[in-house]
Design an enzyme around this catalytic site. Structure first.
Site, PDB file in Angstrom:
ATOM      1  N   GLY A  36       0.861  -1.233  -0.057  1.00  0.00           N
ATOM      2  CA  GLY A  36      -0.072   0.055   0.065  1.00  0.00           C
ATOM      3  C   GLY A  36       0.883   1.160  -0.034  1.00  0.00           C
ATOM      4  CE  LYS A  76       3.223   4.237   7.421  1.00  0.00           C
ATOM      5  NZ  LYS A  76       2.292   4.533   8.231  1.00  0.00           N
ATOM      6  CG  ASP A 126      -5.608   9.408   9.874  1.00  0.00           C
ATOM      7  OD1 ASP A 126      -6.672   9.927   9.449  1.00  0.00           O
ATOM      8  OD2 ASP A 126      -4.857   9.135   9.206  1.00  0.00           O
ATOM      9  N   GLY A 129       0.745   5.541   0.903  1.00  0.00           N
ATOM     10  CA  GLY A 129      -0.040   6.847   1.659  1.00  0.00           C
ATOM     11  C   GLY A 129       0.517   7.985   0.854  1.00  0.00           C
TER      12      GLY A 129
END
Ligand SMILES: Nc1ncnc2c1ncn2[C@@H]1O[C@H](COP(=O)(O)OP(=O)(O)OP(=O)(O)O)[C@@H](O)[C@H]1O
Length: 533
Positions: free
Chosen positions: A17, A39, A130, A19
């Site tokens: 993924g 990440k 968030d 972001g």
């Protein structure tokens, strides 16, 4: 972006993924083959979320649904975090399902687990800030029923680590941090300082979104592309009333949203109460064990025949009242009361069911990233028979009571039942109990019209007739008066009137919770029944 093949001791594999500020890769340890997620982002990124996250991870280690941080660092131009490899996000799962809303069992699981995660984070002095579907992911392997919280790039400590005090509130408007869809009205629309209540409100909006066909209205036009579109979202979000957002949903969702919005800036939310509320709701709807998130949702083994809450029924909720009354009365009919004196006349039951059914046939109604009154009555531990089942039994006991003494004991049992459950919300079963009590006290030969007129489940026509919630002080005044005068009632009929007033004022209040005065009234009623012949 040209990501490296290896960073630290980790080979980077498939991209999982990405972001705003970086990407996530599946990775394996060059020495041990351990599989993880890495990440990665530029160390000099304008929004260095990895650097922020690195500061929070140590405080969150060991908590259920908190990813383990295996390693982190800066290598060359890259800033990386090595965390547990997890499964898909709720956003992915939901989108792939192709459905326009999620089933109630799944949303109850999500509610219980997300509230637990927030309880844990808040317990460690950290706000998430968030909350959104993309930041709730399921685990892998044996942890696939656990929801994990990820992405602490916007998190913040609300307890000052040096002074151990809550951060101060401020009247100054702040830049918005969070996401367009679920960030609370206070933070998103009014520029308030975020605190624990705002994480919970975001969670509440997320649950409601999942249960709403097509989602919350302000999410339907996608991510805003300019200020005008963003302003429109803010306006729509700010103007949406909980009762409109939650029309047709089980009342717990509306109550939860209202609860979050009532919390004071530094107030500690009652996490246990709301986990219990959603657990009870799941049980009432026929989903025991909903604490575990199972996807895809398991088939319903014993479908609840007359559920009015099924999200799929939101646009055309079933008529209220008749089914519940029928169920209670059927249960009653099965009781062996023939040779026992009863105050109520059972021959009216069939007529009552017919009448309630006729009444019920009224027309049915129906992220993105951007920068920057409760009562403190103790809860005794009791065997966990679902609250609804306990209340149904008590309602049957009201009908079966042959004298005021027995009725008095049943009222006391009702008080104990409400107090032993963390939630003091009067549910439909609680109102059914009051209906029965009203009938027995008022006139045993007639059937009581249900006291409850639900705002969230009724049809449009009824909707207009139902008064808006009364201000809190009205409820408090009425209850204080009932509490004072219950000891002076000289006849059962007078007590019946009081029960009706009690039911009506509780129904009109926003949370439908039984307050201390409410309990004192019920106890006074039980005491008075012993003296009236
Ligand atoms: N540990 C993980 N295991 C598997 N997939 C993950 C993991 N962490 C993140 N993902 C996937 O990557 C997506 C983005 O992750 P994350 O939100 O942490 O990144 P981000 O750069 O902060 O994103 P955003 O800018 O959208 O907030 C998640 O929605 C999830 O699908």
């Amino acid at each position: 972006m040209n990501y490296p093949n290896r960073i630290g001791n980790w080979w980077l594999g498939d991209k999982l993924g990405s972001g705003f500020s970086g990407s996530i890769f599946r990775a394996s340890n060059v020495h041990t083959d351990q599989i993880v997620a890495v990440k990665i982002q530029y160390a000099n990124h304008e929004c260095p979320t990895n650097r922020y996250e690195r500061g929070f991870y140590p405080s969150l280690q060991g908590g259920e649904g908190m990813p383990t941080l295996w390693a982190s660092g800066i290598e060359g131009i890259w800033d990386f975090l090595v965390i547990d490899l997890l499964g898909p996000s709720l956003d992915n799962l939901f989108r792939k399902s192709g459905k326009d809303c999620m089933d109630l069992r799944s949303v109850c699981s999500i509610a219980m687990q997300v509230i637990s995660r927030l309880e844990f984070m808040h317990g460690r002095g950290i706000l998430h800030r968030d909350i959104q579907l993309g930041n709730c992911v399921v685990g892998l392997g044996p942890k696939e029923k656990t929801i994990y919280m990820i992405d602490f790039g916007f998190s913040k400590r609300y307890i000052d680590p040096y002074t151990r005090r809550h951060i101060p509130d401020s009247k100054a408007k702040r830049d918005f941090i969070g996401n367009y869809w679920f960030t609370s009205v206070g933070v998103h629309c009014k520029g308030k300082v975020p605190s624990r209540r705002d994480d919970l409100e975001a969670a509440a909006l997320m649950f409601i979104h999942l249960l709403t066909p097509g989602g919350l209205s302000w999410t339907r036009n996608g991510i805003p592309k300019n200020n005008a579109q963003h302003d429109r979202i803010i306006r729509e979000k700010r103007n949406s009333k909980p009762e409109d957002l939650c029309k047709g949903l089980p009342p717990q969702f509306e109550e939860f949203l209202r609860y979050c919005r009532r919390l004071k800036f530094a107030e500690c939310p009652d996490y246990a109460r709301w986990k219990e509320e959603f657990s009870e709701l799941a049980k009432e709807e026929g989903f025991p064990g909903a604490e575990e998130f199972i996807w895809p949702p398991p088939p319903i083994s014993h479908p609840k025949p007359h559920s009015t809450h099924n999200a799929a029924l939101r646009r055309t909720p079933a008529p209220q009242g008749a089914e519940n009354i029928e169920q209670i009365l059927n249960d009653l009919a099965n009781l062996k009361l023939d040779d026992r004196p009863v105050l109520g006349d059972r021959k009216n039951i069939i007529n009552a069911v017919q009448q309630a059914k006729t009444d019920g046939k009224k027309p049915a109604t129906e992220v993105s990233m951007i920068s920057d009154e409760t009562d403190d009555i103790p809860s005794p531990v009791v065997a966990r028979i679902p609250k609804a089942a306990q209340l149904n039994k008590l309602t049957a006991a009201v009908y079966a009571a042959g004298d005021n003494n027995t009725l008095s004991q049943v009222v006391l049992d009702f008080v104990v039942c409400l107090q032993s459950n963390r939630s003091r919300t009067l549910t439909k079963e609680g109102f059914a109990f009051l209906d029965a009590l009203y009938k027995q006290l008022g006139d045993p030969s007639t059937f009581a019209v249900p006291l409850r007129t639900s705002r969230t489940r009724s049809g449009d026509k009824e909707q207009q007739q139902v008064p808006l919630p009364e201000p809190k002080h009205v409820k408090l005044e009425v209850l204080a008066a009932l509490r004072r005068t219950v000891g002076t009632a000289s006849r059962n009929k007078a007590l019946a009137k009081m029960v009706a007033d009690f039911g009506a004022v509780t129904n009109k209040s926003s949370g439908r919770t039984v307050t201390k005065d409410g309990f004192a009234f019920l106890e006074g009623l039980a005491a008075r029944l012993k003296t009236i012949r």
